[in-house]
Design an enzyme around this catalytic site. Structure first.
Site, PDB file in Angstrom:
ATOM      1  N   LEU A  51     -14.250 -13.808  -8.583  1.00 20.21           N
ATOM      2  CA  LEU A  51     -14.281 -13.646  -6.981  1.00 20.21           C
ATOM      3  C   LEU A  51     -13.344 -15.647  -7.604  1.00 20.21           C
ATOM      4  O   LEU A  51     -13.891 -15.986  -8.510  1.00 20.21           O
ATOM      5  CB  LEU A  51     -15.704 -13.833  -6.782  1.00 20.21           C
ATOM      6  CG  LEU A  51     -16.294 -13.158  -6.725  1.00 20.21           C
ATOM      7  CD1 LEU A  51     -17.138 -13.530  -6.075  1.00 20.21           C
ATOM      8  CD2 LEU A  51     -15.932 -12.022  -5.810  1.00 20.21           C
TER       9      LEU A  51
ATOM     10  N   HIS B 164     -11.969 -14.831  -1.882  1.00 17.07           N
ATOM     11  CA  HIS B 164     -13.144 -13.708  -1.487  1.00 17.07           C
ATOM     12  C   HIS B 164     -13.928 -15.871  -0.816  1.00 17.07           C
ATOM     13  O   HIS B 164     -14.400 -15.139   0.065  1.00 17.07           O
ATOM     14  CB  HIS B 164     -13.438 -14.143  -2.906  1.00 17.07           C
ATOM     15  CG  HIS B 164     -12.906 -13.085  -3.409  1.00 17.07           C
ATOM     16  ND1 HIS B 164     -12.554 -12.811  -5.257  1.00 17.07           N
ATOM     17  CD2 HIS B 164     -12.906 -11.430  -3.320  1.00 17.07           C
ATOM     18  CE1 HIS B 164     -11.730 -12.023  -5.004  1.00 17.07           C
ATOM     19  NE2 HIS B 164     -12.737 -11.181  -4.171  1.00 17.07           N
TER      20      HIS B 164
ATOM     21  N   VAL C  58      -5.167 -15.899   0.897  1.00 16.91           N
ATOM     22  CA  VAL C  58      -5.575 -18.000   0.193  1.00 16.91           C
ATOM     23  C   VAL C  58      -4.225 -17.428  -0.413  1.00 16.91           C
ATOM     24  O   VAL C  58      -3.801 -16.855  -1.759  1.00 16.91           O
ATOM     25  CB  VAL C  58      -6.609 -17.941  -0.052  1.00 16.91           C
ATOM     26  CG1 VAL C  58      -6.628 -19.294  -1.269  1.00 16.91           C
ATOM     27  CG2 VAL C  58      -7.164 -18.345   0.997  1.00 16.91           C
TER      28      VAL C  58
ATOM     29  N   MET D 263      -3.735 -14.782  -3.956  1.00 18.41           N
ATOM     30  CA  MET D 263      -4.230 -15.226  -5.062  1.00 18.41           C
ATOM     31  C   MET D 263      -4.840 -13.880  -5.163  1.00 18.41           C
ATOM     32  O   MET D 263      -5.209 -13.333  -4.300  1.00 18.41           O
ATOM     33  CB  MET D 263      -5.341 -16.199  -4.989  1.00 18.41           C
ATOM     34  CG  MET D 263      -5.098 -17.302  -4.627  1.00 18.41           C
ATOM     35  SD  MET D 263      -6.433 -18.782  -4.775  1.00 18.41           S
ATOM     36  CE  MET D 263      -6.137 -19.779  -4.943  1.00 18.41           C
TER      37      MET D 263
HETATM   38  P1  AMP Z   1     -11.312  -8.052  -3.726  1.00 16.33           P
HETATM   39  O1  AMP Z   1     -12.125  -8.088  -5.136  1.00 16.33           O
HETATM   40  O2  AMP Z   1      -9.733  -7.729  -4.199  1.00 16.33           O
HETATM   41  O3  AMP Z   1     -11.537  -6.046  -3.546  1.00 16.33           O
HETATM   42  O4  AMP Z   1     -11.348  -8.108  -2.478  1.00 16.33           O
HETATM   43  C1  AMP Z   1     -12.662  -8.788  -2.351  1.00 16.33           C
HETATM   44  C2  AMP Z   1     -11.746  -8.756  -0.679  1.00 16.33           C
HETATM   45  O5  AMP Z   1     -10.775 -10.288  -0.545  1.00 16.33           O
HETATM   46  C3  AMP Z   1     -10.665  -7.639   0.277  1.00 16.33           C
HETATM   47  O6  AMP Z   1     -11.178  -7.646   1.665  1.00 16.33           O
HETATM   48  C4  AMP Z   1      -9.369  -8.899   0.042  1.00 16.33           C
HETATM   49  O7  AMP Z   1      -8.197  -8.305   1.093  1.00 16.33           O
HETATM   50  C5  AMP Z   1      -9.836 -10.154   0.160  1.00 16.33           C
HETATM   51  N1  AMP Z   1      -8.851 -11.126  -0.707  1.00 16.33           N
HETATM   52  C6  AMP Z   1      -8.788 -11.065  -2.090  1.00 16.33           C
HETATM   53  N2  AMP Z   1      -7.545 -11.673  -2.289  1.00 16.33           N
HETATM   54  C7  AMP Z   1      -7.586 -12.554  -1.183  1.00 16.33           C
HETATM   55  C8  AMP Z   1      -7.084 -13.579  -0.768  1.00 16.33           C
HETATM   56  N3  AMP Z   1      -5.847 -14.468  -2.126  1.00 16.33           N
HETATM   57  N4  AMP Z   1      -7.304 -13.923   0.279  1.00 16.33           N
HETATM   58  C9  AMP Z   1      -7.929 -13.778   1.372  1.00 16.33           C
HETATM   59  N5  AMP Z   1      -8.389 -12.625   0.869  1.00 16.33           N
HETATM   60  C10 AMP Z   1      -8.189 -11.824  -0.116  1.00 16.33           C
END
Ligand code: AMP
Length: 281
Positions: free
Chosen positions: A33, A37, A176, A184
């Site tokens: 995370l 997240h 973000v 990120m």
């Molecule tokens: P992940 O753990 O990469 O599968 O991401 C989990 C959730 O967090 C997904 O809905 C992603 O789109 C969101 N997420 C990942 N990176 C970012 C970021 N930089 N800004 C906003 N949401 C994010």
């Protein structure tokens, strides 16, 4: 904060809350995370009575040769971040707990999954749609929070909830970024120091595309070339795609007459980065 690892225990917990009329906000993640997240968790915390975060590196959305085995797994740090952010339950099942009988039945996504990420990662979005459906039936949230960072995923998840009448409100939250513009991502930790210095070029390319549109360019192909030119200045970067698309259908726009989304994916060595920008005229 409770950490729940079994599917039946999670179901018992959510059924109890739903009987009491508690509104559940849900943030599905693969862990490792970061601030992206955390921003989703913050939104859920503000809007919902109870917040569930899932940590699950879903094997069915990784292709052969992808990074399933090496994907960062940092449960202790993730739990600390969730606890500090006011999460009520961290749901962290194993693959065996999620797929005890294998994965014989799955959700199939139509055309939305064929382009861009889906072209490069065949089967990826079927894996995502299936695990999101499973997580929704276990957690039974009222609201689920996703990041715009994974734009194609967010469009598909909205359609999934709508087409299968899952009864969950999908909220898509802004990307973000690091101070230099890099979106990120849990995978950013794979970047070498040299690659990390080059990585913001993807966001710079998308911004160049946006500037071209805002200056009056209305041909999608011209906008794509403007983005391509920026990336070409960096040796060692391979472009998977840079495209100007309809934000609903994800089809490339020949003429830009309405809002557009600029989608990009590049490879830096073995690391893939994706990003996007919405452009309103
Ligand atoms: P992940 O753990 O990469 O599968 O991401 C989990 C959730 O967090 C997904 O809905 C992603 O789109 C969101 N997420 C990942 N990176 C970012 C970021 N930089 N800004 C906003 N949401 C994010």
């Amino acid at each position: 904060m409770r950490i729940i690892r079994s599917v039946p225990a999670m179901t018992v917990w959510t059924s109890g809350l739903r009987r009491e009329g508690v509104g559940i906000g849900f943030v599905p993640t693969m862990g490792a995370l970061h601030e992206g997240h955390r921003s989703l968790i913050r939104k859920a915390r503000l809007a919902c009575d109870a917040v569930v975060v899932s940590l699950f590196v879903n094997p069915t959305q990784f292709g052969p040769g992808e990074d399933y085995a090496t994907y960062p797994r940092t449960l202790k740090d993730d739990a600390a971040l969730c606890r500090a952010a006011g999460v009520d339950v961290l749901f962290a099942p194993s693959a065996a707990a999620m797929y005890p009988a294998g994965a014989h039945v799955s959700v199939t996504v139509g055309n939305l999954a064929q382009r861009w990420e889906g072209m490069i990662r065949p089967g990826h979005f079927d894996g995502v749609a299936t695990v999101v459906t499973k997580l929704f039936s276990i957690v039974r949230p009222d609201r689920a929070y996703f990041g715009q960072k994974d734009f194609q995923q967010s469009v598909i998840v909205r359609r999934l909830a709508e087409d299968l009448s899952l009864g969950v409100k999908i909220l898509v939250c802004p990307t973000v970024r690091e101070a230099d513009g890099l979106a990120m991502s849990s995978r950013n930790r794979y970047l070498t120091p040299v690659q990390r210095r080059v990585a913001p070029v993807l966001h710079e390319a998308l911004q160049a595309g946006r500037t071209a549109i805002l200056r009056g360019i209305r041909f999608g192909a011209q906008v794509a070339r403007a983005m391509q030119r920026v990336v070409e200045q960096e040796p060692g970067v391979t472009v998977d795609y840079l495209a100007c698309c309809d934000p609903r259908t994800l089809e490339p726009l020949a003429r830009i007459t309405k809002p557009a989304v600029l989608l990009g994916a590049i490879q830096l060595g073995r690391v893939r980065l994706i990003d996007n920008l919405l452009v309103r005229l």
